[in-house]
Design an enzyme around this catalytic site. Structure first.
Site, mmCIF file in Angstrom:
data_model
loop_
_atom_site.group_PDB
_atom_site.id
_atom_site.type_symbol
_atom_site.label_atom_id
_atom_site.label_comp_id
_atom_site.label_asym_id
_atom_site.label_seq_id
_atom_site.Cartn_x
_atom_site.Cartn_y
_atom_site.Cartn_z
ATOM 1 N NE ARG A 60 33.188 40.839 14.550
ATOM 2 C CZ ARG A 60 34.134 40.474 15.412
ATOM 3 N NH1 ARG A 60 34.999 41.369 15.843
ATOM 4 N NH2 ARG A 60 34.210 39.232 15.828
ATOM 5 C CG HIS A 89 28.473 41.947 12.228
ATOM 6 N ND1 HIS A 89 29.158 41.630 13.377
ATOM 7 C CD2 HIS A 89 28.333 40.785 11.532
ATOM 8 C CE1 HIS A 89 29.422 40.332 13.388
ATOM 9 N NE2 HIS A 89 28.938 39.801 12.281
ATOM 10 C CE1 TYR A 149 34.973 38.797 8.838
ATOM 11 C CE2 TYR A 149 35.283 36.809 10.117
ATOM 12 C CZ TYR A 149 34.702 38.036 9.952
ATOM 13 O OH TYR A 149 33.828 38.499 10.897
ATOM 14 C CG HIS A 169 35.993 34.814 15.240
ATOM 15 N ND1 HIS A 169 36.262 35.094 13.918
ATOM 16 C CD2 HIS A 169 34.881 35.524 15.547
ATOM 17 C CE1 HIS A 169 35.350 35.926 13.443
ATOM 18 N NE2 HIS A 169 34.510 36.205 14.421
ATOM 19 N NE ARG A 195 31.794 39.887 18.583
ATOM 20 C CZ ARG A 195 32.867 39.218 18.965
ATOM 21 N NH1 ARG A 195 33.745 39.784 19.783
ATOM 22 N NH2 ARG A 195 33.077 37.982 18.538
ATOM 23 C CE LYS A 210 29.018 38.074 20.199
ATOM 24 N NZ LYS A 210 28.511 37.169 19.141
#
Length: 371
Positions: free
Chosen positions: A317, A314, A349, A340, A215, A239
């Site tokens: 990504r 993004h 994806y 994730h 990110r 995150k």
């Protein structure tokens, strides 16, 4: 909680914005700082500012400044007034640039409703006055519904697929920057001067996005100590302030090496391991690149390559995630690489059902030809 530069910046902005807020919002933010990031709370307080400004404009409060709006205004806010604020959000024009405006997206309106719900819930259930009671009991925001944006996984995956690089376009994009982009700039212009200064840096940034799937905030916070060229990996802060190790495509690590070879001399930097990897130069002093600057350079270069549209970090990504899934068909590897926590997000994806449908329809078309 503010472990990244972005969080530290947002914490300072939040501190300044709080000077305009009523005491009960200041108290709310103080209580929530331990469980919510400064970035989230900054967005919430911007939403409160818009709400309070609307209350004053509509004459629902006589206060002349936001910080003077009494809590009783929220306690006695009528449902029709709360609904009026939502209609205001839906109908207002948001300036995109000097010529264009747009309406608020449903996701943005939902966020503002959620922000207000959080504040009202705090004031009616999580506070206590001298009598041991909440500040007030009536919560009009419970009557305001959040209408979820309905979109199937297939639709989201298809929408993403139209906005990323396909096949070998990511490779061609990097080759374009290395060999052709400079030729498209006006000769002897400042654009040429800045591109020559930043060429290795910018290529390293774009190559790293396309070669790791990290990110923008993870990239902007990279320190020299986070680079492991021997193992071909980097250490990033995910995150939730979770430290993680991410594998990187070898060619992307080579591009970073090329940049590091000129970094100290060109940006007046040092090689101390705590220093940020990606820098700019302000008044001849090295400064770490901001997320906004990185987003702007991604937009600039992708627009130059694709002519009619641009991309964000993004989307780069997403490009990496799609390429990795096509290469490995391993959703758990994809989850680890992108950080994730659920397969539902990673499933964006890959879209096997949509691919099956395309093949089936192609076969049906072939049968029609035969008849």
């Amino acid at each position: 909680m503010a472990n990244t530069r972005q969080h530290q910046l947002h914490e300072k902005k939040l501190e300044e914005l709080m000077k305009l807020m009523p005491f009960y919002v200041v108290e709310y933010v103080d209580q929530k700082l331990g469980s919510r990031s400064p970035s989230t709370l900054l967005n919430y307080v911007h939403d409160y500012k818009l709400f309070f400004e609307w209350l004053m404009a509509e004459g629902i409060t006589n206060a002349r400044e936001i910080k003077d709006i009494p809590m009783s205004v929220l306690e006695n806010l009528k449902l029709i007034e709360a609904q009026g604020f939502i209609r205001f959000l839906e109908r207002r024009d948001i300036q995109v640039n000097k010529q264009d405006t747009k309406k608020s997206e449903k996701v943005s309106i939902n966020r503002k409703i959620s922000a207000l719900r959080s504040l009202f819930k705090y004031l009616t259930t999580q506070t206590e006055n001298e009598d041991g009671e909440p500040y007030f009991h009536r919560n009009v925001m419970l009557k305001i519904e959040v209408t979820k944006v309905k979109e199937t996984l297939n639709a989201r995956a298809a929408r993403i697929a139209t906005k990323i690089f396909h096949q070998d376009d990511d490779i061609r994009f990097l080759e374009f920057l290395k060999n052709d982009y400079e030729q498209e700039l006006p000769a002897d212009s400042r654009k040429v001067v800045y591109f020559k200064r930043d060429k290795e840096r910018d290529i390293a940034i774009l190559s790293l996005f396309l070669g790791s799937g990290i990110r923008v905030n993870e990239l902007s916070n990279l320190r020299l100590r986070d680079m492991d060229f021997e193992m071909g990996q980097i250490s990033v802060l995910r995150k939730g302030n979770k430290r993680d190790t991410v594998a990187v495509v070898p060619q992307a690590m080579d591009d970073v090496k090329d940049y590091l070879a000129i970094r100290n001399q060109r940006y007046n930097a040092t090689g101390e391991d705590y220093e940020f990897v990606f820098l700019t130069k302000v008044k001849n002093e090295p400064q770490p690149l901001s997320n906004r600057t990185i987003e702007a350079l991604v937009k600039k270069y992708t627009k130059a390559f694709m002519s009619n549209k641009s991309m964000s970090p993004h989307k780069l990504r997403h490009t990496f995630g799609t390429n990795l899934m096509e290469e490995t068909n391993d959703i758990h590897l994809l989850m680890m690489q992108l950080g994730h926590s659920t397969t539902s997000t990673a499933a964006l994806y890959t879209n096997p059902e949509q691919e099956k449908a395309r093949k089936a329809l192609k076969e049906l078309g072939e049968k029609r030809k035969e008849r």
